[in-house]
Design an enzyme around this catalytic site. Sequence first.
Site, PDB file in Angstrom:
ATOM      1  CG  ASP A 163       2.842   1.848   9.365  1.00  0.00           C
ATOM      2  OD1 ASP A 163       2.379   2.717  10.122  1.00  0.00           O
ATOM      3  OD2 ASP A 163       3.032   2.045   8.146  1.00  0.00           O
ATOM      4  CB  CYS A 191      -5.378  11.186  10.924  1.00  0.00           C
ATOM      5  SG  CYS A 191      -3.749  10.616  11.365  1.00  0.00           S
ATOM      6  NE  ARG A 216      -2.105  12.576   7.509  1.00  0.00           N
ATOM      7  CZ  ARG A 216      -1.802  13.844   7.658  1.00  0.00           C
ATOM      8  NH1 ARG A 216      -2.699  14.671   8.061  1.00  0.00           N
ATOM      9  NH2 ARG A 216      -0.583  14.298   7.408  1.00  0.00           N
ATOM     10  CB  ILE A 247       6.871   7.540  14.512  1.00  0.00           C
ATOM     11  CG1 ILE A 247       8.028   6.534  14.474  1.00  0.00           C
ATOM     12  CG2 ILE A 247       6.736   8.296  13.192  1.00  0.00           C
ATOM     13  CD1 ILE A 247       9.330   7.059  13.970  1.00  0.00           C
ATOM     14  NE  ARG A 251       0.061  10.729   9.692  1.00  0.00           N
ATOM     15  CZ  ARG A 251      -0.248   9.594   9.084  1.00  0.00           C
ATOM     16  NH1 ARG A 251      -1.404   9.028   9.323  1.00  0.00           N
ATOM     17  NH2 ARG A 251       0.576   9.049   8.236  1.00  0.00           N
ATOM     18  N   PRO A 252       1.521  17.111  10.787  1.00  0.00           N
ATOM     19  CG  PRO A 252       3.325  18.240  11.745  1.00  0.00           C
ATOM     20  CD  PRO A 252       2.413  17.066  11.944  1.00  0.00           C
ATOM     21  CB  VAL A 253       2.000  18.738   5.230  1.00  0.00           C
ATOM     22  CG1 VAL A 253       1.183  17.472   5.273  1.00  0.00           C
ATOM     23  CG2 VAL A 253       1.103  19.966   5.224  1.00  0.00           C
ATOM     24  CG  ASP A 254       6.411  21.033   9.429  1.00  0.00           C
ATOM     25  OD1 ASP A 254       5.778  19.960   9.476  1.00  0.00           O
ATOM     26  OD2 ASP A 254       7.459  21.228  10.075  1.00  0.00           O
ATOM     27  CG  LEU A 255       9.309  18.170   7.836  1.00  0.00           C
ATOM     28  CD1 LEU A 255       9.543  16.749   8.308  1.00  0.00           C
ATOM     29  CD2 LEU A 255      10.555  19.021   8.078  1.00  0.00           C
ATOM     30  NE  ARG A 269      -7.088   4.383   5.038  1.00  0.00           N
ATOM     31  CZ  ARG A 269      -6.220   4.910   5.887  1.00  0.00           C
ATOM     32  NH1 ARG A 269      -6.556   5.094   7.133  1.00  0.00           N
ATOM     33  NH2 ARG A 269      -5.016   5.259   5.493  1.00  0.00           N
ATOM     34  CE  LYS A 329      -1.831   1.793   3.928  1.00  0.00           C
ATOM     35  NZ  LYS A 329      -1.561   3.245   4.026  1.00  0.00           N
ATOM     36  CG  ASN A 330       2.454   2.788   3.561  1.00  0.00           C
ATOM     37  OD1 ASN A 330       1.277   3.050   3.372  1.00  0.00           O
ATOM     38  ND2 ASN A 330       2.991   2.713   4.757  1.00  0.00           N
TER      39      ASN A 330
HETATM   40  C1  UD1 Z   1       4.114   7.167   6.180  1.00  0.00           C
HETATM   41  C2  UD1 Z   1       3.282   5.919   6.015  1.00  0.00           C
HETATM   42  C3  UD1 Z   1       2.703   5.501   7.356  1.00  0.00           C
HETATM   43  C4  UD1 Z   1       3.807   5.353   8.384  1.00  0.00           C
HETATM   44  C5  UD1 Z   1       4.679   6.603   8.443  1.00  0.00           C
HETATM   45  C6  UD1 Z   1       5.893   6.436   9.335  1.00  0.00           C
HETATM   46  C7  UD1 Z   1       2.427   6.091   3.776  1.00  0.00           C
HETATM   47  C8  UD1 Z   1       1.256   6.330   2.892  1.00  0.00           C
HETATM   48  N1  UD1 Z   1       2.203   6.207   5.083  1.00  0.00           N
HETATM   49  O1  UD1 Z   1       3.260   8.201   6.635  1.00  0.00           O
HETATM   50  O2  UD1 Z   1       2.019   4.255   7.180  1.00  0.00           O
HETATM   51  O3  UD1 Z   1       3.232   5.131   9.660  1.00  0.00           O
HETATM   52  O4  UD1 Z   1       5.151   6.929   7.139  1.00  0.00           O
HETATM   53  O5  UD1 Z   1       6.650   5.348   8.945  1.00  0.00           O
HETATM   54  O6  UD1 Z   1       3.509   5.788   3.318  1.00  0.00           O
HETATM   55  N2  UD1 Z   1       6.010  15.114  10.216  1.00  0.00           N
HETATM   56  C9  UD1 Z   1       6.162  16.465  10.457  1.00  0.00           C
HETATM   57  N3  UD1 Z   1       6.096  17.320   9.393  1.00  0.00           N
HETATM   58  C10 UD1 Z   1       5.911  16.887   8.118  1.00  0.00           C
HETATM   59  C11 UD1 Z   1       5.771  15.512   7.879  1.00  0.00           C
HETATM   60  C12 UD1 Z   1       5.832  14.645   8.949  1.00  0.00           C
HETATM   61  O7  UD1 Z   1       6.323  16.887  11.599  1.00  0.00           O
HETATM   62  O8  UD1 Z   1       5.864  17.718   7.201  1.00  0.00           O
HETATM   63  C13 UD1 Z   1       6.055  14.179  11.365  1.00  0.00           C
HETATM   64  C14 UD1 Z   1       4.759  13.361  11.500  1.00  0.00           C
HETATM   65  O9  UD1 Z   1       3.790  14.075  12.227  1.00  0.00           O
HETATM   66  C15 UD1 Z   1       5.253  12.135  12.215  1.00  0.00           C
HETATM   67  C16 UD1 Z   1       6.660  11.936  11.647  1.00  0.00           C
HETATM   68  O10 UD1 Z   1       7.028  13.186  11.089  1.00  0.00           O
HETATM   69  O11 UD1 Z   1       5.335  12.386  13.602  1.00  0.00           O
HETATM   70  C17 UD1 Z   1       6.763  10.859  10.577  1.00  0.00           C
HETATM   71  O12 UD1 Z   1       5.763  11.086   9.603  1.00  0.00           O
HETATM   72  P1  UD1 Z   1       5.951  10.677   8.085  1.00  0.00           P
HETATM   73  O13 UD1 Z   1       7.144   9.805   7.963  1.00  0.00           O
HETATM   74  O14 UD1 Z   1       5.864  11.885   7.244  1.00  0.00           O
HETATM   75  O15 UD1 Z   1       4.654   9.792   7.858  1.00  0.00           O
HETATM   76  P2  UD1 Z   1       3.757   9.719   6.562  1.00  0.00           P
HETATM   77  O16 UD1 Z   1       4.575   9.911   5.351  1.00  0.00           O
HETATM   78  O17 UD1 Z   1       2.549  10.567   6.761  1.00  0.00           O
END
Ligand code: UD1
Length: 420
Positions: A307, A117, A93, A329, A122-126, A399, A22-23
Amino acid sequence: MDKLLIHGGASLKGEIWASGSKNASLPILASVLLCDGTVTISNLPELQDVITFKELLVALGVKVIAHEEATLEVDPRCVNSLTAPYELVRKMRASILVLGPMLTRYGQANVSFPGGCAIGSRPVDLHLGGLEAMGAKIEISDGYIRATCADRLAGTRIVLSSVSVGATENLMMAAALAYGTTILENAAREPEILDLANCLNRWGAKISGAGTRKVIIEGVDRMHGGCFEVMSDRIEVGTYLAAAVATSGKMKISRTDPKILEGVLKKLGETGAEIKFGNDWIELDAENRRPRSVNVQTAPYPGFPTDMQAQLTAVNAVAEGIGIVEETIFENRLMQVQELNRMGAKIAISGNSAVVTGVKRLKGARVMASDLRASASLVIAALVAEGETLVEEIYHIDRGYERIEEKLCLLGAKIRRSNQ
Ligand code: UD1
């Protein structure tokens, strides 16, 4: 709403196969948007998230040429919308993954802001910071991320302040068509990142170093598309193996890659299970053995995957001894604990850790799935529990687990789906 009815007590025995990941599928589906030729993706799992992603691509104008079994053939040349709408992003997401590809290919992208969620904010700032470093202008308005760039994105050096799978993928895809070279430091090293890089390279990109902390992406003028077969799902495999340990079973799983499951296999081995493997199969034998508790701390790859944390909590719930499961995480990912305790588990939460005192028996109950992996842990608990468990809200499971009842039935579980 569908529910799973599980009559516990049977040791899982037999042989199954791993489905497509899936991922890995989701970013690969997003990267279709980078191509100016047709694309065929095979080994796609039949999962709700894949269906939702396909709907998102169609909403953007991508034409589906054929979708038969695990293979999807699409033509991305007819994209006519650059907006990923709230209705689809709210379901999944991972829709944020279209941001980088749309922006780099079309100079503009509007993506509904993915909210929090069940497992945390789960921010997207990065993702956004990396795109800005490449020259994007980003505004947030009306709940949408509105990104534009004047001409092309420009390659640059980006150091991610923390490890993020999604940000690494989004930036890799954006950089693939950028002008010049991008160096992505502190990149995530998950196997799904390597699969995405292999796919992008097959379709015309120039990426090296994927799977290490430093990924180098030399931007190209165009990506032609082509074929790609998605890797197998390591989390699905880990989940079934954990179920084999919990139920004192014996299981062989084919079409998998033991190398990318090292952290998980090590922990499952510590429970007392015997594990053998070949190039593309894993066999686990836990017959007539109650598992021993294990301590687990989640970490980015190659550490123990977040996961798989909930599933190991379920194994510890019936193991001998006390096991501590620490989540590092996500801030709110121990949602399974309350429901497992309703089945007779003895788990206390201390900060970001679950302190699990193993009990000999769990009892079937009516439980509610809260997120994908928490649901998987409830299914594992139900397979061991005395009597019947009704797992509700199983759309979460759909899912991420392809044909879960079929595979568990093959292994001798008493499980059926009900929509009553
Ligand atoms: C992906 C996987 C998910 C897995 C996770 C961690 C997919 C579709 N999903 O989720 O199954 O649990 O990796 O292995 O592949 N973070 C920030 N800012 C950002 C992005 C992330 O602070 O811009 C934080 C998140 O809140 C979290 C950590 O970084 O605490 C890791 O998140 P991330 O690796 O980005 O997870 P996803 O890509 O959403």
